[in-house]
Design an enzyme around this catalytic site. Structure first.
Site, PDB file in Angstrom:
ATOM      1  N   TRP A   1     -58.275 -26.591 -38.124  1.00 31.54           N
ATOM      2  CA  TRP A   1     -56.933 -26.508 -37.530  1.00 31.54           C
ATOM      3  C   TRP A   1     -56.069 -27.665 -38.002  1.00 31.54           C
ATOM      4  O   TRP A   1     -54.858 -27.530 -38.205  1.00 31.54           O
ATOM      5  CB  TRP A   1     -57.050 -26.534 -36.004  1.00 31.54           C
ATOM      6  CG  TRP A   1     -55.724 -26.514 -35.281  1.00 31.54           C
ATOM      7  CD1 TRP A   1     -55.028 -25.417 -34.884  1.00 31.54           C
ATOM      8  CD2 TRP A   1     -54.937 -27.643 -34.867  1.00 31.54           C
ATOM      9  NE1 TRP A   1     -53.865 -25.776 -34.255  1.00 31.54           N
ATOM     10  CE2 TRP A   1     -53.784 -27.147 -34.232  1.00 31.54           C
ATOM     11  CE3 TRP A   1     -55.095 -29.025 -34.966  1.00 31.54           C
ATOM     12  CZ2 TRP A   1     -52.805 -27.970 -33.701  1.00 31.54           C
ATOM     13  CZ3 TRP A   1     -54.110 -29.843 -34.445  1.00 31.54           C
ATOM     14  CH2 TRP A   1     -52.987 -29.323 -33.818  1.00 31.54           C
ATOM     15  N   HIS A   2     -56.722 -28.836 -38.200  1.00 32.28           N
ATOM     16  CA  HIS A   2     -55.955 -30.019 -38.577  1.00 32.28           C
ATOM     17  C   HIS A   2     -55.464 -29.962 -40.014  1.00 32.28           C
ATOM     18  O   HIS A   2     -54.478 -30.620 -40.353  1.00 32.28           O
ATOM     19  CB  HIS A   2     -56.786 -31.286 -38.368  1.00 32.28           C
ATOM     20  CG  HIS A   2     -56.898 -31.667 -36.934  1.00 32.28           C
ATOM     21  ND1 HIS A   2     -57.866 -31.138 -36.113  1.00 32.28           N
ATOM     22  CD2 HIS A   2     -56.148 -32.485 -36.159  1.00 32.28           C
ATOM     23  CE1 HIS A   2     -57.707 -31.633 -34.897  1.00 32.28           C
ATOM     24  NE2 HIS A   2     -56.676 -32.451 -34.897  1.00 32.28           N
ATOM     25  N   GLY A   3     -56.143 -29.259 -40.866  1.00 34.21           N
ATOM     26  CA  GLY A   3     -55.674 -29.215 -42.250  1.00 34.21           C
ATOM     27  C   GLY A   3     -56.533 -28.301 -43.098  1.00 34.21           C
ATOM     28  O   GLY A   3     -57.704 -28.073 -42.807  1.00 34.21           O
TER      29      GLY A   3
ATOM     30  N   PHE B   1     -49.828 -30.625 -39.419  1.00 33.02           N
ATOM     31  CA  PHE B   1     -50.987 -29.837 -38.955  1.00 33.02           C
ATOM     32  C   PHE B   1     -50.552 -28.501 -38.366  1.00 33.02           C
ATOM     33  O   PHE B   1     -49.407 -28.185 -38.291  1.00 33.02           O
ATOM     34  CB  PHE B   1     -51.793 -30.630 -37.938  1.00 33.02           C
ATOM     35  CG  PHE B   1     -52.358 -31.894 -38.506  1.00 33.02           C
ATOM     36  CD1 PHE B   1     -52.674 -31.975 -39.859  1.00 33.02           C
ATOM     37  CD2 PHE B   1     -52.532 -33.007 -37.735  1.00 33.02           C
ATOM     38  CE1 PHE B   1     -53.188 -33.145 -40.393  1.00 33.02           C
ATOM     39  CE2 PHE B   1     -53.043 -34.184 -38.263  1.00 33.02           C
ATOM     40  CZ  PHE B   1     -53.360 -34.249 -39.588  1.00 33.02           C
TER      41      PHE B   1
END
Lengths: 345, 470
Positions: free
Chosen positions: B325-327, B470
């Site tokens: 989800w962050h990257g 993000f």
């Protein structure tokens, strides 16, 4: 919780703190100045999109920035040029952007500072990366960026504490700049960059003039020459004469084929710079060859009696008065040669 | 638009004047807030507002249908449509290039010579936040946990409310939409507290993250050489502080700005670097995301209801996807995997070792947790595995590399991080509000002034918040 009291205390103390901060730095000789940052550059770059074939664009390194004075140029030619030169930069990325991303077919005057012009085409190298960041910023800037810049101008023009610099200069008085002044034990084993200070002021349309102090205070000018000495004597990659010439020639060809008028100028230098440039970047092998390959018009300061003995107080740029003279002579010569008129095909 | 910019100060001032002037009734005030929110987003890239509109229309329609439909199959179809649109946006805009890159790598690995042009897709700011927020609405509607939004305006404002639009907190519908039903007006205390929180948030971002820590972190992680252990640790600690101050700073600003409008947003950080263990960490770090992942991923995957093995599998999957989800990069997956492993190991140990936490062993365990968290930050910050590998080798004394940081930079980072850790430890069982209540008003005013003056002196270059990407 008595937040009203806290708020009032904060308000009063903040006002006292900020006024004192401003007055302190003014008492130290600081004056509000605009920062020559990517936002200011982008505003000028944007103007290129609406220029006519009778207009003039300047690009190059800091010598074009300091030495070609927009007011003087306008007085002589009747045309106010767009100043796109960028300090410490190769002019190649910016000229490439004009060629590739605009339809401009007026006059582009490209300043040749040999150590920068012939330095590199490697994207990560400083002389390329610095102007490329400006070009990229121009193409990617948001509406918020534009509004922020517009709002920051009156603050920069009126408050010393808001006159921060994008470049890391030793006189920066933002918190980061002040912290950078603290030097403790050196542990990297690398030679440390000597102190460096801004020595010019820039206007809203990027007209740049050397400060009086740099022109008259030899001790201050020596601080700048020490920084140049450090750069000149540092180990760096060898110049890429072939690569840079080839890259520029291709853009020059494309620009002139669409009717553009290309002029190369070589502004003066002095001292160690002049010596190094003559030795390592000989005119006949590099500059003259570049003029021949591109077919551009050329104005080398050594070819004019009024210019050839000009002295740069810190070896690389002209004082404000001399910059006026240089611009006047240059513009008059261009008028005399009909150089600002496009060649008829 | 960034909170740490001049344009936002002007924007907020205009919004507050319009909000509190007696020009509009409540519905028109909400319309004004909605328009302001679209403007806030469009100042970055106007065409991408269309994505917000699509997400809003699809989820509002899905919610309405889910409220009235009884047929389970039809209800499921509406839920799937919402998921398809929101996850489709994420898959295309956020993971498009990543998926293509891995597809090409996979084909090449099996001997097929295939090259693809990178799609160079623009990542819409905050897409992960608003898609998760709108999906939570539809899922909760599907599960009949909430009532549908009363009006389209309330729902559109829930999706787009500018203080938390691009970097959270990810607010659930029941926490926010219902606040829009009745006129909201901040009390003087709320307004001033909101202003104080905005000051704290900007101080965290501009002074602590951008001025004191970002440069060192960038120098270390941007270095192409093998580093000395002290430099590697300094860079990693600097990043751990930078990302906390950057993200917590954004959340604090968001909560403060909303409070100035009389809207209450939930806490997103509770002094996470004083966490004792990783379950505790995730109750303190990016709370709105970890609770989202718990409620909409971990529990649907079985949670702890189907035995130990299934629970550990659910935990690992949740953390792996949380990392992603962050990257869109494998380094983020490794970051998630490490946190998953930490959580699994912690649960295994908890069954075998029973420690009574007191102040002395507590601080040591918090320090141990923080050290382990720092190892994960290396993968989070490094753009390539090679960088992460070299950094970790340096941190564990396996490299005797180059010293690139000056003594002052090291002292600066260690000082800031030590103060950060002590503050988190001292504050771990309390809140800023509670501490402020005990602080004499004049002292609070002095602290407030110091923070504000430092923000002005730091100036800041309007650096983007890390979590926007993000």
């Amino acid at each position: 919780m008595q937040l009203k009291t806290s708020f009032l205390v904060a308000l009063v103390l903040s006002a006292i703190g900020l006024v004192s901060w401003e007055l302190y730095w003014r008492s130290q000789g600081y004056e509000p100045t605009l920062d020559d940052n990517k936002h200011l550059w982008a505003v000028e770059r944007d103007k290129v999109n609406s220029l006519t074939e009778n207009d003039v664009v300047l690009t190059g390194s800091s010598r074009v920035l300091f030495d070609i004075q927009l007011d003087e140029f306008e007085k002589v030619t009747g045309i106010r040029p767009i100043q796109l030169a960028s300090a410490g930069s190769s002019p190649l990325p910016i000229f490439h952007d004009i060629v590739e991303h605009t339809d401009f077919n007026g006059t582009v005057i490209v300043g040749v500072t040999p150590p920068l012009f012939f330095s590199t085409t490697f994207p990560q190298a400083g002389p390329w990366r610095r102007p490329q960041l400006r070009v990229d910023h121009y193409h990617k800037r948001t509406y918020a960026n534009r509004v922020n810049h517009w709002l920051s101008i009156p603050l920069q023009e009126n408050l010393v504490m808001m006159s921060g610099h994008e470049e890391e200069a030793d006189e920066n008085i933002d918190l980061k700049g002040l912290l950078r002044r603290i030097k403790l034990a050196e542990r990297t084993g690398k030679p440390q960059y000597p102190p460096f200070f801004e020595f010019g002021t820039i206007d809203i349309d990027r007209n740049t003039r050397m400060t009086e102090r740099t022109a008259t205070d030899t001790a201050f000018a020596n601080v700048i020459t020490n920084a140049w000495k450090f750069i000149i004597t540092s180990d760096g990659p060898p110049p890429d004469v072939e690569g840079t010439t080839k890259f520029f020639a291709a853009d020059a060809k494309k620009f002139m084929e669409r009717g553009g008028n290309l002029i190369l100028v070589r502004p003066p230098s002095s001292g160690m710079f002049k010596g190094g440039e003559s030795k390592f970047f000989p005119r006949d092998k590099l500059y003259d060859e570049l003029v021949k390959i591109t077919g551009a018009k050329s104005y080398h300061y050594e070819d004019y009696d009024e210019l050839k003995d000009m002295v740069c107080p810190e070896w690389s740029h002209l004082s404000a008065e001399d910059a006026d003279i240089y611009t006047r002579v240059l513009a008059q010569e261009m008028i005399k040669d009909n150089a600002l008129t496009k060649p008829t095909n | 638009m960034l909170f740490n910019s001049l344009s936002f100060i002007v924007f907020l001032a205009i919004v507050l004047v319009l909000y509190y002037a007696k020009l509009f009734n409540w519905t028109n005030k909400k319309r004004m807030l909605l328009l302001a929110s679209y403007l806030f987003y469009a100042m970055w890239n106007p065409p991408l507002v269309i994505l917000l509109w699509i997400s809003t229309i699809v989820d509002y329609t899905a919610g309405k249908k889910l409220a009235v439909l009884e047929n389970q199959r039809q209800r499921k179809m509406w839920l799937l449509l919402s998921m398809f649109v929101n996850l489709g946006f994420l898959a295309f805009f956020k993971y498009g290039d990543f998926l293509l890159e891995n597809f090409v790598t996979a084909l090449n690995a099996v001997g097929m010579d295939f090259q693809a042009q990178p799609m160079d897709i623009i990542l819409p700011m905050g897409i992960s936040f608003y898609t998760f927020q709108t999906m939570s609405y539809t899922i909760d509607m599907y599960k009949r946990k909430i009532e549908p939004a009363r009006t389209f305006l309330d729902f559109a404002l829930y999706v787009t409310f500018f203080p938390q639009l691009v970097a959270g907190p990810i607010v659930r519908a029941k926490e926010l939409i219902t606040q829009f039903y009745e006129e909201k007006k901040a009390t003087t205390q709320q307004f001033l507290w909101g202003t104080f929180l905005l000051t704290i948030g900007l101080f965290q971002k501009i002074v602590l993250a951008d001025t004191l820590l970002a440069g060192t972190s960038d120098d270390v992680f941007g270095s192409r050489t093998i580093l000395h252990g002290l430099d590697a640790w300094t860079g990693t600690l600097a990043f751990s502080g930078q990302i906390f101050f950057d993200f917590a700073g954004y959340s604090t600003c968001a909560i403060g700005i909303a409070l100035m409008l009389g809207i209450i947003l939930p806490d997103n950080f509770r002094y996470p670097y004083a966490a004792i263990g990783f379950s505790d960490l995730w109750r303190r770090w990016h709370i709105s995301l970890s609770t989202w992942l718990r409620d909409y991923l971990y529990i649907p995957l079985g949670g702890n209801r189907h035995g130990i093995t299934r629970m550990y599998a659910a935990l690992m999957i949740t953390m792996l996807l949380g990392g992603l989800w962050h990257g869109a990069a494998w380094t983020f997956v490794i970051w998630g995997a490490l946190h998953g492993i930490y959580l699994v190991v912690e649960r295994l140990l908890r069954n075998k070792i029973h420690i009574k936490i007191n102040a002395w062993n507590g601080i040591l365990l918090a320090l141990l947790t923080y050290t382990c968290v720092n190892i994960t930050w290396v993968f989070f910050r490094a753009r390539e595995f090679e960088t992460a590998k070299n950094m970790l080798a340096s941190m564990f004394g396996l490299n005797d590399g180059a010293k690139i940081l000056q003594s002052f930079d090291i002292i600066k980072v260690f000082t800031v991080i030590t103060i950060l850790f002590i503050c988190h430890w001292v504050m771990r069982n309390t809140s800023m509000k509670a501490v402020s209540l005990k602080t004499p008003p004049v002292v609070l005013g002095i602290v407030w002034a110091i923070l504000f003056v430092l923000i002005c002196i730091a100036q800041g270059s309007g650096e983007q918040f890390i979590y926007f990407q993000f």
